[in-house]
Design a protein around this motif. Structure first.
Motif, PDB file in Angstrom:
ATOM      1  N   UNK A 161      65.927  36.847 -33.624  1.00  0.00           N
ATOM      2  CA  UNK A 161      66.109  36.176 -32.338  1.00  0.00           C
ATOM      3  C   UNK A 161      65.706  37.097 -31.193  1.00  0.00           C
ATOM      4  N   UNK A 162      66.066  38.357 -31.270  1.00  0.00           N
ATOM      5  CA  UNK A 162      65.697  39.320 -30.224  1.00  0.00           C
ATOM      6  C   UNK A 162      64.179  39.417 -30.094  1.00  0.00           C
ATOM      7  N   UNK A 163      63.503  39.549 -31.234  1.00  0.00           N
ATOM      8  CA  UNK A 163      62.041  39.658 -31.200  1.00  0.00           C
ATOM      9  C   UNK A 163      61.414  38.429 -30.560  1.00  0.00           C
ATOM     10  N   UNK A 164      61.940  37.266 -30.870  1.00  0.00           N
ATOM     11  CA  UNK A 164      61.408  36.032 -30.292  1.00  0.00           C
ATOM     12  C   UNK A 164      61.725  35.917 -28.806  1.00  0.00           C
ATOM     13  N   UNK A 165      62.888  36.406 -28.404  1.00  0.00           N
ATOM     14  CA  UNK A 165      63.241  36.409 -26.976  1.00  0.00           C
ATOM     15  C   UNK A 165      62.248  37.271 -26.204  1.00  0.00           C
ATOM     16  N   UNK A 166      61.947  38.451 -26.746  1.00  0.00           N
ATOM     17  CA  UNK A 166      60.960  39.313 -26.094  1.00  0.00           C
ATOM     18  C   UNK A 166      59.616  38.575 -25.982  1.00  0.00           C
ATOM     19  N   UNK A 181      58.054  46.701 -25.512  1.00  0.00           N
ATOM     20  CA  UNK A 181      59.103  46.901 -26.524  1.00  0.00           C
ATOM     21  C   UNK A 181      58.625  46.415 -27.888  1.00  0.00           C
ATOM     22  N   UNK A 182      57.945  45.275 -27.891  1.00  0.00           N
ATOM     23  CA  UNK A 182      57.412  44.752 -29.146  1.00  0.00           C
ATOM     24  C   UNK A 182      56.322  45.659 -29.706  1.00  0.00           C
ATOM     25  N   UNK A 183      55.481  46.167 -28.825  1.00  0.00           N
ATOM     26  CA  UNK A 183      54.437  47.100 -29.268  1.00  0.00           C
ATOM     27  C   UNK A 183      55.044  48.313 -29.961  1.00  0.00           C
ATOM     28  N   UNK A 242      57.625  38.824 -38.795  1.00  0.00           N
ATOM     29  CA  UNK A 242      58.195  38.218 -37.589  1.00  0.00           C
ATOM     30  C   UNK A 242      57.813  39.034 -36.347  1.00  0.00           C
ATOM     31  N   UNK A 243      57.842  40.347 -36.481  1.00  0.00           N
ATOM     32  CA  UNK A 243      57.520  41.219 -35.347  1.00  0.00           C
ATOM     33  C   UNK A 243      56.059  41.058 -34.929  1.00  0.00           C
ATOM     34  N   UNK A 244      55.153  40.977 -35.895  1.00  0.00           N
ATOM     35  CA  UNK A 244      53.740  40.795 -35.567  1.00  0.00           C
ATOM     36  C   UNK A 244      53.495  39.439 -34.905  1.00  0.00           C
ATOM     37  N   UNK A 245      54.173  38.411 -35.386  1.00  0.00           N
ATOM     38  CA  UNK A 245      54.044  37.094 -34.770  1.00  0.00           C
ATOM     39  C   UNK A 245      54.544  37.124 -33.331  1.00  0.00           C
ATOM     40  N   UNK A 246      55.662  37.802 -33.118  1.00  0.00           N
ATOM     41  CA  UNK A 246      56.230  37.899 -31.770  1.00  0.00           C
ATOM     42  C   UNK A 246      55.293  38.658 -30.832  1.00  0.00           C
ATOM     43  N   UNK A 247      54.707  39.732 -31.322  1.00  0.00           N
ATOM     44  CA  UNK A 247      53.786  40.514 -30.492  1.00  0.00           C
ATOM     45  C   UNK A 247      52.578  39.675 -30.088  1.00  0.00           C
ATOM     46  N   UNK A 248      52.023  38.927 -31.025  1.00  0.00           N
ATOM     47  CA  UNK A 248      50.879  38.091 -30.707  1.00  0.00           C
ATOM     48  C   UNK A 248      51.244  37.014 -29.690  1.00  0.00           C
ATOM     49  N   UNK A 249      52.384  36.364 -29.875  1.00  0.00           N
ATOM     50  CA  UNK A 249      52.787  35.322 -28.932  1.00  0.00           C
ATOM     51  C   UNK A 249      53.012  35.900 -27.541  1.00  0.00           C
ATOM     52  N   UNK A 250      53.632  37.062 -27.469  1.00  0.00           N
ATOM     53  CA  UNK A 250      53.879  37.706 -26.181  1.00  0.00           C
ATOM     54  C   UNK A 250      52.562  38.013 -25.475  1.00  0.00           C
ATOM     55  N   UNK A 251      51.587  38.509 -26.230  1.00  0.00           N
ATOM     56  CA  UNK A 251      50.279  38.834 -25.641  1.00  0.00           C
ATOM     57  C   UNK A 251      49.605  37.584 -25.087  1.00  0.00           C
ATOM     58  N   UNK A 252      49.671  36.499 -25.848  1.00  0.00           N
ATOM     59  CA  UNK A 252      49.052  35.252 -25.409  1.00  0.00           C
ATOM     60  C   UNK A 252      49.696  34.741 -24.125  1.00  0.00           C
TER      61      UNK A 252
END
Length: 252
Positions: free
Chosen positions: A74-79, A90-92, A105-115
């Motif tokens: 949940x934290x990763x997705x919030x970021x 933080x995700x990086x 999950x972390x890689x998915x979150x990083x990609x979504x954050x970048x987009x």
């Protein structure tokens, strides 16, 4: 020539769409990607106004061994959905050494954050592409299966023709062969292809060139960007026993 609906639509989308493409480079199972996006969508709909203090506490909790795996996801997705530059950093940092169970999950979150961040900063349409086999840069990874005509074992010269023709044509098409293995009566390869590559035409042309030296390759081939096929799946395809829930797309 026929082409399965989903794959044909995917190719049509890539050829007609203008925008800035982003490819998930890591191999993340499709089921887990769907799970991530479903959770992410639900999180955005909650529209909770997190503060910088909240984010700092989340980061602390992310590295706390007492935090549960579910809470860390949940934290990763919030970021990811926060549209916050500091959270992106933080995700990086986290993906440099993620917990094994949270890597995908972390890689998915990083990609979504970048987009999401680039969508705000750029006027170009941001398009996110994720497949089970991942990719690299502006290229997607595909698994290809080629069958010998009438399942006849390849002769030595035929093996060399396959290796030579695929290496030459793929290089000219700006594709990168990561692995090409010629087995007794079939060949398979893993290759990175530019996003807008006309895969069907490319492979048909290579097979045609190979068959100039004798019709030893079947004109039907299998291509998928979901996963590499295992020996049982390959055997079912070769012997025409493909199950309904198998994932490859077959070109005929």
């Amino acid at each position: 020539m026929q082409q399965p609906g989903e794959f044909k639509q995917f190719q049509k989308f890539l050829s007609e769409t203008e925008g800035d493409f982003h490819v998930l480079e890591q191999r993340v199972p499709v089921e887990k990607q769907l799970q991530y996006f479903k959770f992410s969508d639900r999180l955005r709909k909650e529209a909770i106004p997190w503060t910088e203090d909240d984010f700092e506490q989340f980061e602390s909790d992310l590295y706390n061994p007492e935090s549960t795996e579910e809470y860390k996801r949940r934290i990763l997705s919030i970021f990811a959905v926060s549209r916050d530059v500091k959270s992106y950093r933080r995700l990086e940092r986290y993906v440099q050494s993620p917990a094994p169970e949270l890597t995908d999950w972390a890689y998915m979150a990083l990609m979504e954050s970048r987009i999401m961040l680039e969508s705000e900063l750029s006027e170009e349409k941001q398009i996110y592409i994720s497949t089970g086999l991942g990719g690299k840069g502006q290229k997607l990874r595909f698994y290809l299966l080629l069958q010998a005509s009438e399942n006849q074992p390849f002769l030595d010269y035929q093996r060399k023709v396959i290796e030579r023709e695929f290496a030459f044509a793929m290089q000219n098409a700006d594709c990168d062969i990561e692995r090409l293995t010629v087995h007794e009566a079939y060949a398979d390869l893993l290759v990175l292809m530019p996003i807008r590559t006309d895969i069907k035409r490319l492979i048909e042309n290579i097979v045609g060139e190979c068959n100039q030296y004798g019709d030893f390759l079947c004109k039907t081939f299998t291509v998928t960007n979901v996963k590499e096929l295992n020996s049982d799946e390959i055997a079912r395809i070769i012997h025409g026993e493909k199950k309904e829930n198998d994932t490859p797309d077959k070109e005929e």
